[in-house]
Scaffold this motif. Structure first.
Motif, PDB file in Angstrom:
ATOM      1  N   ARG A  48       0.926  -1.425  -0.092  1.00 14.71           N
ATOM      2  CA  ARG A  48      -0.043   0.124  -0.015  1.00 14.71           C
ATOM      3  C   ARG A  48       0.976   1.214   0.055  1.00 14.71           C
ATOM      4  N   LEU A  49       0.650   2.146  -0.930  1.00 11.54           N
ATOM      5  CA  LEU A  49       1.501   3.309  -1.039  1.00 11.54           C
ATOM      6  C   LEU A  49       0.674   4.519  -0.520  1.00 11.54           C
ATOM      7  N   VAL A  50      -0.431   4.471  -0.595  1.00 10.63           N
ATOM      8  CA  VAL A  50      -1.493   5.909  -0.246  1.00 10.63           C
ATOM      9  C   VAL A  50      -2.477   5.465   0.674  1.00 10.63           C
ATOM     10  N   GLU A  51      -2.673   5.907   1.922  1.00 11.82           N
ATOM     11  CA  GLU A  51      -3.695   5.720   2.827  1.00 11.82           C
ATOM     12  C   GLU A  51      -4.664   6.427   2.477  1.00 11.82           C
ATOM     13  N   ARG A  52      -6.146   6.163   2.107  1.00 10.10           N
ATOM     14  CA  ARG A  52      -6.959   7.003   1.711  1.00 10.10           C
ATOM     15  C   ARG A  52      -8.305   6.626   2.495  1.00 10.10           C
ATOM     16  N   THR A  53      -9.047   7.947   3.101  1.00  6.01           N
ATOM     17  CA  THR A  53     -10.232   7.898   3.712  1.00  6.01           C
ATOM     18  C   THR A  53     -11.161   8.916   3.095  1.00  6.01           C
ATOM     19  N   THR A  54     -12.257   8.847   3.536  1.00  3.50           N
ATOM     20  CA  THR A  54     -13.364  10.223   2.874  1.00  3.50           C
ATOM     21  C   THR A  54     -12.776  11.488   3.168  1.00  3.50           C
ATOM     22  N   ARG A  55     -11.853  11.771   4.267  1.00  7.19           N
ATOM     23  CA  ARG A  55     -11.810  12.863   4.650  1.00  7.19           C
ATOM     24  C   ARG A  55     -10.348  13.191   4.153  1.00  7.19           C
ATOM     25  N   SER A  56      -9.374  12.236   4.126  1.00  8.22           N
ATOM     26  CA  SER A  56      -7.893  12.711   4.117  1.00  8.22           C
ATOM     27  C   SER A  56      -7.244  11.716   3.378  1.00  8.22           C
ATOM     28  N   LEU A  57      -5.975  11.973   2.738  1.00 10.53           N
ATOM     29  CA  LEU A  57      -5.113  11.065   2.038  1.00 10.53           C
ATOM     30  C   LEU A  57      -3.934  11.195   2.496  1.00 10.53           C
ATOM     31  N   ARG A  58      -2.823  10.471   2.681  1.00  8.58           N
ATOM     32  CA  ARG A  58      -1.524  10.467   2.929  1.00  8.58           C
ATOM     33  C   ARG A  58      -0.744   9.228   2.520  1.00  8.58           C
ATOM     34  N   LEU A  59       0.586   9.689   2.009  1.00 10.29           N
ATOM     35  CA  LEU A  59       1.576   8.469   1.770  1.00 10.29           C
ATOM     36  C   LEU A  59       1.872   7.574   2.894  1.00 10.29           C
ATOM     37  N   THR A  60       1.988   6.302   2.663  1.00 14.62           N
ATOM     38  CA  THR A  60       2.540   5.577   3.513  1.00 14.62           C
ATOM     39  C   THR A  60       3.908   5.498   3.685  1.00 14.62           C
ATOM     40  N   GLU A  61       4.830   5.035   4.550  1.00 17.81           N
ATOM     41  CA  GLU A  61       6.076   4.964   4.564  1.00 17.81           C
ATOM     42  C   GLU A  61       6.679   4.539   3.378  1.00 17.81           C
ATOM     43  N   PRO A  62       6.317   3.180   2.932  1.00 21.08           N
ATOM     44  CA  PRO A  62       6.945   2.948   1.472  1.00 21.08           C
ATOM     45  C   PRO A  62       6.457   3.853   0.311  1.00 21.08           C
ATOM     46  N   GLY A  63       5.270   4.388   0.528  1.00 20.05           N
ATOM     47  CA  GLY A  63       4.740   5.590  -0.641  1.00 20.05           C
ATOM     48  C   GLY A  63       5.726   6.696  -0.523  1.00 20.05           C
ATOM     49  N   THR A  64       6.089   7.219   0.686  1.00 19.28           N
ATOM     50  CA  THR A  64       6.940   8.237   0.757  1.00 19.28           C
ATOM     51  C   THR A  64       8.346   7.848   0.231  1.00 19.28           C
ATOM     52  N   ARG A  65       8.846   6.798   0.467  1.00 21.71           N
ATOM     53  CA  ARG A  65      10.261   6.757  -0.139  1.00 21.71           C
ATOM     54  C   ARG A  65      10.189   6.374  -1.674  1.00 21.71           C
ATOM     55  N   LEU A  66       9.033   5.904  -2.049  1.00 27.17           N
ATOM     56  CA  LEU A  66       9.125   5.605  -3.654  1.00 27.17           C
ATOM     57  C   LEU A  66       8.625   6.992  -4.320  1.00 27.17           C
ATOM     58  N   TYR A  67       7.868   7.746  -3.636  1.00 27.53           N
ATOM     59  CA  TYR A  67       7.554   9.341  -3.996  1.00 27.53           C
ATOM     60  C   TYR A  67       8.780  10.018  -4.149  1.00 27.53           C
ATOM     61  N   GLU A  68       9.876   9.847  -3.280  1.00 25.38           N
ATOM     62  CA  GLU A  68      11.025  10.849  -3.410  1.00 25.38           C
ATOM     63  C   GLU A  68      11.894  10.137  -4.459  1.00 25.38           C
ATOM     64  N   SER A  69      11.945   8.959  -4.484  1.00 27.50           N
ATOM     65  CA  SER A  69      12.660   8.202  -5.590  1.00 27.50           C
ATOM     66  C   SER A  69      11.929   8.608  -7.071  1.00 27.50           C
ATOM     67  N   ALA A  70      10.943   8.563  -6.854  1.00 28.61           N
ATOM     68  CA  ALA A  70      10.204   8.777  -8.198  1.00 28.61           C
ATOM     69  C   ALA A  70      10.424  10.168  -8.959  1.00 28.61           C
ATOM     70  N   HIS A  71      10.458  11.152  -7.910  1.00 32.41           N
ATOM     71  CA  HIS A  71      10.855  12.431  -8.100  1.00 32.41           C
ATOM     72  C   HIS A  71      12.181  12.505  -8.813  1.00 32.41           C
ATOM     73  N   ARG A  72      13.212  12.065  -8.160  1.00 34.84           N
ATOM     74  CA  ARG A  72      14.739  11.913  -8.669  1.00 34.84           C
ATOM     75  C   ARG A  72      14.588  11.260 -10.072  1.00 34.84           C
ATOM     76  N   ILE A  73      13.985  10.135 -10.165  1.00 31.84           N
ATOM     77  CA  ILE A  73      14.061   9.169 -11.357  1.00 31.84           C
ATOM     78  C   ILE A  73      13.640  10.256 -12.682  1.00 31.84           C
ATOM     79  N   LEU A  74      12.454  10.860 -12.143  1.00 32.17           N
ATOM     80  CA  LEU A  74      11.814  11.736 -13.443  1.00 32.17           C
ATOM     81  C   LEU A  74      12.487  12.967 -13.802  1.00 32.17           C
ATOM     82  N   GLY A  75      13.369  13.510 -12.690  1.00 32.18           N
ATOM     83  CA  GLY A  75      14.137  14.523 -12.947  1.00 32.18           C
ATOM     84  C   GLY A  75      15.235  14.204 -13.711  1.00 32.18           C
TER      85      GLY A  75
END
Length: 292
Positions: A48-75
């Protein structure tokens, strides 16, 4: 794992925008299409990369790590494609800081860099969290006054200078005409703390002598709160040079430990001029005679 660039772009947009709607708008896709791509990425990774509820959304710990790596890779991909297409000089060197850069050294060192290395322009960016920009590949170097986490293997840093701590008081305050001030003379005051990049907390004072504090969101609010007489502040000396204010007087705090200013950069530098700029900064500081 069959992970494609579109998967990384979706996760990067979700992390940037903070909502599925905002991410879909940024990528010019429908929200259902974006949700399907995210679900496909999570299914292929088995996490699971993103925790979603009806009121909020947040990246999980693995999601945060991949999010940062994704930015680096795309850049890095964008830089490689631009280079392969022969689009001229490399992109500008991106320099981040919270609010005071390198204090009085900032303008001289950037002017000297521009004269010596006109082929590498510098883009300056103020950010609440420069270290996060380094990890995501959105900044090449950063000036910091708070050390990165000790287990952050992605970011390298080096001490540059030590700055005095300065009290900031409103014009007309009883302390405003003093040559300096002691911490004990501020403990009966309300002290404004900045929520971003703060170098001061109530722990700067000894136990039993800690002042009442209020937290404000940024440097403009911090200055205004002090100028109006609602509070005083304590900051690093770089603020004096970067943010003079007609309603605020700065004076040294004689019994407070100085603040160390750091230069930080990614362990794997993405810009070819990173090391050259680092050496340039160190040389400028050394010539000014104020090393850490």
């Amino acid at each position: 794992m069959n992970v494609e660039l579109r998967h990384l772009r979706v996760l990067a947009a979700i992390g940037d925008e903070g909502t599925l709607t905002g991410a879909a708008h940024a990528l010019c896709v429908t929200q259902p299409a974006l949700s399907r791509t995210l679900a496909q990425l999570e299914q292929r990774l088995g996490v699971r990369l993103v925790e979603r509820t009806t009121r909020s959304l947040r990246l999980t710990e693995p999601g945060t790590r991949l999010y940062e790596s994704a930015h680096r890779i795309l850049g890095q991909l964008d830089d490689a494609l631009a280079d392969a297409a022969g689009r001229g000089t490399p992109r500008p060197l991106r320099l981040a800081f919270v609010w005071a850069a390198l204090g009085s050294h900032t303008v001289p060192l950037l002017r000297a860099w521009r004269e010596r290395h006109p082929e590498f322009p510098v883009d300056i960016r103020r950010a609440d969290d420069p270290v996060a920009l380094l990890r995501r590949g959105e900044a090449d170097l950063a000036f910091l006054r708070l050390r990165p986490e000790p287990d952050d293997s992605y970011v390298v840093h080096r001490a540059l200078i030590r700055e005095r701590r300065m009290a900031a008081v409103p014009v007309g305050h009883p302390l405003a005409d003093r040559a300096d001030v002691a911490l004990a003379e501020l403990c009966e005051e309300t002290v404004a703390l900045c929520a971003t990049g703060a170098t001061t907390s109530a722990e700067l004072w000894p136990a039993g002598q800690r002042p009442h504090t209020v937290t404000v969101p940024g440097v403009d609010e911090w200055l205004t709160t002090i100028a109006t007489g609602a509070a005083v502040g304590v900051t690093a000396e770089g603020t004096v040079h970067q943010h003079p204010h007609p309603g605020v007087c700065y004076l040294p705090v004689r019994d407070a430990d100085p603040v160390t200013v750091l230069l930080a950069w990614p362990a794997r530098a993405a810009h070819p001029a990173t090391d050259t700029f680092r050496r340039h900064v160190e040389q400028q500081v050394s010539e000014a005679g104020r090393p850490a």
